[in-house]
Design a protein around this motif. Structure first.
Motif, PDB file in Angstrom:
ATOM      1  N   ASP A 131      36.533   3.901  36.670  1.00 11.48           N
ATOM      2  CA  ASP A 131      36.751   3.861  35.133  1.00 11.48           C
ATOM      3  C   ASP A 131      37.931   4.398  34.663  1.00 11.48           C
ATOM      4  N   LEU A 132      38.766   3.334  34.002  1.00 10.35           N
ATOM      5  CA  LEU A 132      39.906   3.763  33.659  1.00 10.35           C
ATOM      6  C   LEU A 132      40.102   4.677  32.408  1.00 10.35           C
ATOM      7  N   ALA A 133      38.946   4.714  31.691  1.00  7.42           N
ATOM      8  CA  ALA A 133      38.879   5.547  30.558  1.00  7.42           C
ATOM      9  C   ALA A 133      38.724   7.178  30.774  1.00  7.42           C
ATOM     10  N   ARG A 134      38.530   7.310  32.065  1.00  6.33           N
ATOM     11  CA  ARG A 134      38.545   8.715  32.611  1.00  6.33           C
ATOM     12  C   ARG A 134      39.315   9.006  33.967  1.00  6.33           C
ATOM     13  N   PRO A 135      40.638   9.100  33.478  1.00  7.12           N
ATOM     14  CA  PRO A 135      41.604   9.235  34.740  1.00  7.12           C
ATOM     15  C   PRO A 135      41.321   9.931  35.866  1.00  7.12           C
ATOM     16  N   MET A 136      40.774  11.327  35.483  1.00  7.93           N
ATOM     17  CA  MET A 136      40.605  12.382  36.634  1.00  7.93           C
ATOM     18  C   MET A 136      39.543  11.787  37.411  1.00  7.93           C
ATOM     19  N   GLU A 137      38.328  11.311  36.603  1.00 11.03           N
ATOM     20  CA  GLU A 137      37.259  11.143  37.224  1.00 11.03           C
ATOM     21  C   GLU A 137      37.361   9.850  38.420  1.00 11.03           C
ATOM     22  N   ALA A 138      38.260   8.910  37.680  1.00 11.45           N
ATOM     23  CA  ALA A 138      38.641   7.759  38.524  1.00 11.45           C
ATOM     24  C   ALA A 138      39.431   8.174  39.752  1.00 11.45           C
ATOM     25  N   ARG A 179      39.321   8.588  45.638  1.00  6.65           N
ATOM     26  CA  ARG A 179      39.361   9.500  46.898  1.00  6.65           C
ATOM     27  C   ARG A 179      37.954   9.596  47.644  1.00  6.65           C
ATOM     28  N   ARG A 180      37.099   9.601  46.859  1.00  7.03           N
ATOM     29  CA  ARG A 180      35.884   9.570  47.598  1.00  7.03           C
ATOM     30  C   ARG A 180      35.706   8.107  48.233  1.00  7.03           C
ATOM     31  N   CYS A 181      35.888   7.187  47.546  1.00 11.59           N
ATOM     32  CA  CYS A 181      35.594   6.024  48.260  1.00 11.59           C
ATOM     33  C   CYS A 181      36.520   5.796  49.325  1.00 11.59           C
ATOM     34  N   VAL A 182      37.498   5.983  49.374  1.00 12.68           N
ATOM     35  CA  VAL A 182      38.648   5.892  50.463  1.00 12.68           C
ATOM     36  C   VAL A 182      38.297   6.927  51.603  1.00 12.68           C
ATOM     37  N   PHE A 241      36.633   2.663  52.211  1.00 19.01           N
ATOM     38  CA  PHE A 241      37.236   1.782  51.315  1.00 19.01           C
ATOM     39  C   PHE A 241      38.770   1.374  51.688  1.00 19.01           C
ATOM     40  N   ARG A 242      39.043   0.270  51.612  1.00 20.10           N
ATOM     41  CA  ARG A 242      40.297  -0.033  51.921  1.00 20.10           C
ATOM     42  C   ARG A 242      41.288  -0.156  50.921  1.00 20.10           C
ATOM     43  N   GLY A 243      41.053  -0.109  49.719  1.00 21.94           N
ATOM     44  CA  GLY A 243      42.000  -0.215  48.360  1.00 21.94           C
ATOM     45  C   GLY A 243      41.163  -0.099  47.254  1.00 21.94           C
ATOM     46  N   LEU A 292      46.392   6.923  39.204  1.00 20.37           N
ATOM     47  CA  LEU A 292      45.677   5.954  40.292  1.00 20.37           C
ATOM     48  C   LEU A 292      46.812   5.218  41.149  1.00 20.37           C
ATOM     49  N   TYR A 293      47.949   4.860  40.495  1.00 19.40           N
ATOM     50  CA  TYR A 293      48.967   4.495  41.498  1.00 19.40           C
ATOM     51  C   TYR A 293      49.407   5.435  42.494  1.00 19.40           C
ATOM     52  N   ALA A 294      49.520   6.780  41.983  1.00 16.59           N
ATOM     53  CA  ALA A 294      50.010   7.794  42.714  1.00 16.59           C
ATOM     54  C   ALA A 294      49.109   8.084  43.839  1.00 16.59           C
ATOM     55  N   ALA A 295      47.720   8.263  43.534  1.00 10.46           N
ATOM     56  CA  ALA A 295      46.605   8.427  44.514  1.00 10.46           C
ATOM     57  C   ALA A 295      46.658   7.539  45.507  1.00 10.46           C
ATOM     58  N   CYS A 296      47.008   6.061  45.312  1.00  9.40           N
ATOM     59  CA  CYS A 296      46.900   5.049  46.065  1.00  9.40           C
ATOM     60  C   CYS A 296      48.002   5.274  47.067  1.00  9.40           C
ATOM     61  N   VAL A 297      49.078   5.712  46.825  1.00  6.54           N
ATOM     62  CA  VAL A 297      49.993   5.867  47.655  1.00  6.54           C
ATOM     63  C   VAL A 297      49.978   6.998  48.345  1.00  6.54           C
ATOM     64  N   GLU A 298      49.336   8.052  48.061  1.00  9.67           N
ATOM     65  CA  GLU A 298      49.034   9.296  48.783  1.00  9.67           C
ATOM     66  C   GLU A 298      47.971   8.952  49.977  1.00  9.67           C
ATOM     67  N   LEU A 299      47.098   8.039  49.504  1.00  9.96           N
ATOM     68  CA  LEU A 299      45.902   7.640  50.376  1.00  9.96           C
ATOM     69  C   LEU A 299      46.416   6.677  51.219  1.00  9.96           C
ATOM     70  N   GLY A 300      47.540   6.058  51.072  1.00  8.21           N
ATOM     71  CA  GLY A 300      47.842   4.712  51.840  1.00  8.21           C
ATOM     72  C   GLY A 300      47.018   3.693  51.821  1.00  8.21           C
ATOM     73  N   VAL A 301      46.386   3.426  50.630  1.00 11.45           N
ATOM     74  CA  VAL A 301      45.769   1.921  50.465  1.00 11.45           C
ATOM     75  C   VAL A 301      46.566   1.121  49.300  1.00 11.45           C
ATOM     76  N   PRO A 302      46.253  -0.091  49.444  1.00 14.59           N
ATOM     77  CA  PRO A 302      46.731  -1.078  48.215  1.00 14.59           C
ATOM     78  C   PRO A 302      46.048  -0.978  46.979  1.00 14.59           C
ATOM     79  N   PHE A 303      46.862  -1.162  45.906  1.00 13.44           N
ATOM     80  CA  PHE A 303      46.342  -1.635  44.519  1.00 13.44           C
ATOM     81  C   PHE A 303      46.264  -2.955  44.571  1.00 13.44           C
ATOM     82  N   CYS A 304      45.233  -3.607  44.009  1.00  7.85           N
ATOM     83  CA  CYS A 304      45.039  -4.826  43.991  1.00  7.85           C
ATOM     84  C   CYS A 304      44.498  -5.190  42.455  1.00  7.85           C
TER      85      CYS A 304
END
Length: 279
Positions: free
Chosen positions: A90-97, A102-105, A110-112, A132-144
């Motif tokens: 949910d983009l409207a709630r950045p921290m929850e997002a 993190r939960r999903c990965v 999850f792969r991305g 979310l971009y920063a989290a993807c980098v830290e988690l090592g998953v793609p942003f699609c």
């Protein structure tokens, strides 16, 4: 082996949403009376010899969850040999997002992350994406994400590769970005960005082999392009056998064909022969 990097196992609420009226008109598909069993999606994959599919969850504004992360988890758990998951947030709630990503990965494998900008009418440079971009980098998953015009009845502006994907790639050079739907009518812009940025890729979802733009086919035939383009369908909008029907006409050599159908996706999403083997 073939990996489909953009597909959905569709819920009825996904198929019935009013924004997909144009796609139903084009494809002649109707909303089913009951939920579609997972076995039906596996069957259409088998018919086209697609071995693994990355299943997308879908969420839009105002709590509009068309396919939830937890539904995707259930489907992947039912057939871990055939499916892996891509999260929605949910983009409207950045921290929850960020927490949900993190939960999903971390917890669910999850792969991305996939965010479809036109659902939100928020271009990828909007501030709400950046945590979310920063989290993807830290988690090592793609942003699609999606690039190009929208088939659904939503504005197309958010799908412009330049300036939006270009700016995100400049701001986050470590972020792997997979851009679906080839970017038409801005395909040349999308190719330029794939050449320019080491971690920007293109997937062919929403296009059959026969309808791929000529400039993308030419890019596939180059040394750079052979490592930058991934196969996708956007099932159920396009069935995999239809997407692959004219693949031979692209004139790909054996190495490029293997990269396009399997190796690029396996490398980018951390998949081996099957999702379970890479865990």
């Amino acid at each position: 082996m073939t990996i489909d990097v953009w597909m959905q196992h569709p819920t009825r609420r996904f198929l019935a949403h009013e924004m997909f009226a144009s796609l139903r008109r084009w494809t002649g598909q109707e909303v089913p009376a009951e939920e579609i069993p997972l076995a039906a999606t596996v069957t259409v994959m088998d018919q086209a010899q697609v071995d693994v599919g990355l299943l997308s969850a879908w969420q839009g504004p105002h709590g509009n969850v068309l396919i939830s992360n937890d539904e995707v988890v259930e489907w992947v758990a039912a057939r871990p040999d055939r499916f892996a998951g891509l999260a929605t947030v949910d983009l409207a709630r950045p921290m929850e997002a960020v927490r949900e990503l993190r939960r999903c990965v971390i917890d669910l494998g999850f792969r991305g992350l996939r965010v479809v900008p036109w659902l939100w009418e928020l271009a990828p440079t909007d501030r709400r994406y950046y945590p979310l971009y920063a989290a993807c980098v830290e988690l090592g998953v793609p942003f699609c994400t999606q690039v190009g015009h929208t088939g659904p009845l939503q504005p197309s502006e958010t799908g412009r590769p330049i300036p939006y994907i270009d700016q995100v790639a400049l701001d986050f050079p470590e972020l792997t970005i997979v851009c679906g739907h080839v970017g038409y009518p801005w395909t040349e812009e999308m190719i330029a960005l794939a050449r320019k940025h080491a971690n920007v890729y293109i997937d062919t979802s929403a296009y059959t082999s026969a309808r791929l733009p000529q400039e993308l086919i030419a890019f596939l035939h180059t040394r750079t392009g052979s490592c930058k383009v991934l196969f996708g369908t956007n099932y159920p909008m396009i069935k995999p056998d239809h997407a692959l029907a004219d693949l031979d006409d692209l004139g790909l050599n054996a190495e490029t064909r293997q990269l396009y159908l399997h190796d690029n996706a396996a490398r980018i999403f951390g998949l081996a022969t099957s999702p379970t083997e890479s865990q």
